[in-house]
Motif scaffolding. Structure first.
Motif, short mmCIF file in Angstrom:
data_model
loop_
_atom_site.label_atom_id
_atom_site.label_comp_id
_atom_site.label_asym_id
_atom_site.label_seq_id
_atom_site.Cartn_x
_atom_site.Cartn_y
_atom_site.Cartn_z
N ASP A 151 12.96 21.35 24.87
CA ASP A 151 12.95 22.69 25.44
C ASP A 151 12.43 23.73 24.46
O ASP A 151 11.82 24.73 24.84
CB ASP A 151 14.37 23.11 25.87
CG ASP A 151 14.87 22.33 27.07
OD1 ASP A 151 14.07 21.64 27.71
OD2 ASP A 151 16.08 22.43 27.36
N ALA A 152 12.73 23.52 23.17
CA ALA A 152 12.40 24.51 22.15
C ALA A 152 12.24 23.78 20.82
O ALA A 152 12.63 22.63 20.67
CB ALA A 152 13.50 25.57 22.05
N PHE A 157 21.47 20.65 21.77
CA PHE A 157 22.90 20.65 22.06
C PHE A 157 23.32 19.21 22.37
O PHE A 157 22.66 18.51 23.14
CB PHE A 157 23.21 21.53 23.27
CG PHE A 157 23.04 23.01 23.01
CD1 PHE A 157 23.97 23.71 22.27
CD2 PHE A 157 21.95 23.70 23.52
CE1 PHE A 157 23.82 25.08 22.02
CE2 PHE A 157 21.78 25.06 23.29
CZ PHE A 157 22.72 25.75 22.54
N ALA A 158 24.40 18.75 21.75
CA ALA A 158 24.90 17.41 22.03
C ALA A 158 25.24 17.27 23.50
O ALA A 158 25.65 18.24 24.16
CB ALA A 158 26.14 17.12 21.18
N SER A 159 25.08 16.09 24.02
CA SER A 159 25.35 15.85 25.44
C SER A 159 26.85 15.95 25.72
O SER A 159 27.68 15.86 24.81
CB SER A 159 24.82 14.47 25.84
OG SER A 159 23.42 14.43 25.69
N LEU A 160 27.17 16.10 26.99
CA LEU A 160 28.58 16.19 27.37
C LEU A 160 29.32 14.93 26.92
O LEU A 160 30.35 15.01 26.23
CB LEU A 160 28.71 16.37 28.88
CG LEU A 160 30.16 16.45 29.38
CD1 LEU A 160 30.79 17.77 28.95
CD2 LEU A 160 30.23 16.27 30.89
N ILE A 161 28.82 13.76 27.29
CA ILE A 161 29.38 12.49 26.84
C ILE A 161 28.35 11.87 25.92
O ILE A 161 27.22 11.58 26.32
CB ILE A 161 29.69 11.57 28.03
CG1 ILE A 161 30.72 12.24 28.95
CG2 ILE A 161 30.23 10.23 27.54
CD1 ILE A 161 31.00 11.46 30.22
N ASN A 196 17.50 26.23 21.58
CA ASN A 196 17.74 24.82 21.37
C ASN A 196 17.71 24.10 22.71
O ASN A 196 17.88 24.71 23.77
CB ASN A 196 19.10 24.61 20.69
CG ASN A 196 19.18 25.30 19.34
OD1 ASN A 196 18.58 24.87 18.37
ND2 ASN A 196 19.93 26.40 19.27
N THR A 197 17.48 22.80 22.66
CA THR A 197 17.32 22.01 23.88
C THR A 197 18.65 21.82 24.59
O THR A 197 19.68 21.55 23.96
CB THR A 197 16.71 20.64 23.53
OG1 THR A 197 15.37 20.85 23.05
CG2 THR A 197 16.66 19.72 24.75
#
Length: 487
Positions: A151-152, A157-161, A196-197
């Motif tokens: 995205d950038a 950003f870390a994934s939810l899980i 950030n992505t």
């Protein structure tokens, strides 16, 4: 039982008692590692029978999220509860492993990491609600095969899980729901507010023996399922739902993975339903890990602006030996699409697709050598991809605008394309297709053959009496039989 104020009570135990559910409709599940014992008492809405599910491995120990202070009210953050539960259960990884049960309720949470020899079981009446706060998702480095965020240019950003360097990890349930609550992320992305992505719902890196099954995933901030740099991956009985105009909400994206099977799943999304990837330009070429030995069967897709199955565009580690069959699509942009460009390098080869049933499509077959997004100016435009041995057979299409739009790269044609036993009904005269008077085929810089194709294929695919290939051997991942486990 662990309390909300003290999640690490250590007790000396000499015996764990199992109370039969038929008598008291409750159970006590204990595990012992040194001096550690977690007593779990839960009746899951007074259910008398054990819940059974299929998994690559069953677990010796079990716990419930509520025993670590979890609250399923849809408002209280459960990030700390998930982290504490997984940290405690990781202590029995070498003693038969453990499962964490998410019971009925709405469980708000930010990102958390899984552990090895572990099962996350989401009850059929449970909903994981992804936090909408950026601070609940740690920033992590870009993937080495991408060189930057998608995205950038910043981090991700870390994934939810999330999980990395794991062995034997299962995410499953009784068709429980994981809700990414992605609308706020989509708005930020569209207005270019993100540095950030965006997070994915599930991302597993550098792991083996991975199972994701029997879940409903909705409204991810971006991709829904992203196994990466992993092997022996099983994705089955998954439903993915996102608005058809939501940005980059791909369904299932195997990325630089070996020995993967995708079965009996259904995706409605704003992007590709399945996107097969392996890295981006010079970063993917350097990392050099392909996606290979991928089996897809009994898959249904709705995606008006994207592909049912896309190969690329990030394919710079290579894509080889993909087998897809019994594929169904309604109101989607294209059936199977190959996306690449100068600078990608590597290859997409040995692709086998059969038994496609498509209704209301823009394209049945779509290949492009000019998908020109690049991570940065440092890519090598002379790194040309090799696209060859692409096989399609036994295809039915209805209400289709264009049968094939196949465009290779000048001086780097896509070769050994085989298309056989294809019958496509073009859209009616009232459609935009007829108004524009577009031809049913458009082919440049390709080579191959066709057989029994209606409407007749383009001249670069001359008619031959052939039956396009499909492997007769069985991949190792398709030989794995899941075990019956219980909660």
């Amino acid at each position: 039982m662990a309390s909300n104020n003290n999640l690490n009570i250590i007790v000396i135990i000499t015996m764990c008692s199992y109370i039969k559910s038929h008598v008291m409709k409750k159970f006590v599940i204990c595990f012992v590692l040194g001096f550690l014992c977690l007593n779990v008492v839960e009746d899951f809405n007074n259910r008398a029978e054990a819940i059974q599910y299929s998994a690559i491995n069953c677990r010796k120990h079990s716990a419930v999220l509520t025993d670590f202070g979890g609250k399923g009210d849809g408002k209280t953050s459960n990030t700390a509860a998930f982290k504490a539960a997984i940290a405690n259960l990781s202590k029995v990884a070498s003693d038969g492993g453990a499962q964490l049960v998410v019971p009925p309720g709405k469980w708000l949470t930010g990102s958390f990491n899984l552990t090895s020899n572990f099962t996350l079981y989401i009850d059929k009446e449970a909903v994981l609600l992804a936090s909408q706060e950026e601070s609940d998702y740690p920033l992590i480095d870009p993937l080495p095969s991408y060189g930057r965020g998608r995205d950038a240019e910043g981090k991700r950003f870390a994934s939810l899980i999330f999980g990395t360097n794991l062995t034997d990890v299962v995410i499953t349930g009784g068709n429980g729901t994981i809700d990414g609550q992605g609308e706020i992320w989509w708005k930020k992305f569209k207005s270019q507010q993100l540095k950030n992505t965006r997070p994915y719902l599930i991302e597993i890196l550098f792991s083996n023996q991975v199972q994701i099954s029997h879940l409903t995933l909705i409204n991810s901030p971006s991709w829904h399922i992203h196994p990466t740099y992993s092997r022996d991956v099983i994705i089955e009985n998954i439903t993915v739902l996102a608005p058809i105009d939501s940005p980059n909400t791909d369904g299932i994206n195997p990325d630089s993975c070996s020995n993967t099977r995708i079965r009996d799943s259904y995706v409605v999304s704003g992007d590709d339903c399945i996107a097969v990837k392996s890295g981006w330009d010079q970063y993917g070429i350097k990392f050099g890990v392909p996606t290979q030995h991928l089996s897809i069967k009994r898959f249904t897709c709705i995606s008006p602006d994207s592909a049912v199955i896309a190969l690329g565009s990030e394919m710079s580690g290579g894509i080889q030996d993909v087998r897809a069959e019994e594929i169904y699509a309604i109101n989607s942009q294209s059936g199977v699409r190959i996306k690449t460009a100068p600078g990608r390098g590597a290859y997409v080869k040995d692709i086998y697709v059969r038994n496609l049933n498509l209704n209301t499509m823009k394209y049945v077959f779509w290949m492009t050598g000019a998908y020109g997004s690049h991570p940065d100016p440092g890519y090598d435009p002379k790194a040309l991809p090799v696209i060859k041995n692409i096989n399609f057979k036994d295809v039915i299409g209805k209400n289709v605008n264009i049968v094939g739009n196949l465009a290779g790269i000048k001086d780097d044609p896509f070769t050994a394309i085989c298309i056989s036993n294809v019958t496509v009904e073009l859209a009616s005269k009232k459609s935009l297709f007829e108004k524009a008077k577009k031809l049913p085929w458009n082919c440049t810089d390709i080579g191959g053959v066709s057989s029994h194709v209606v409407p007749k294929a383009c001249d670069l695919l001359p008619e031959k009496q052939v039956n396009c290939g499909f492997p007769t051997d069985t991949l190792a991942i398709d030989k794995i039989v899941l075990k019956t486990c219980s909660v």
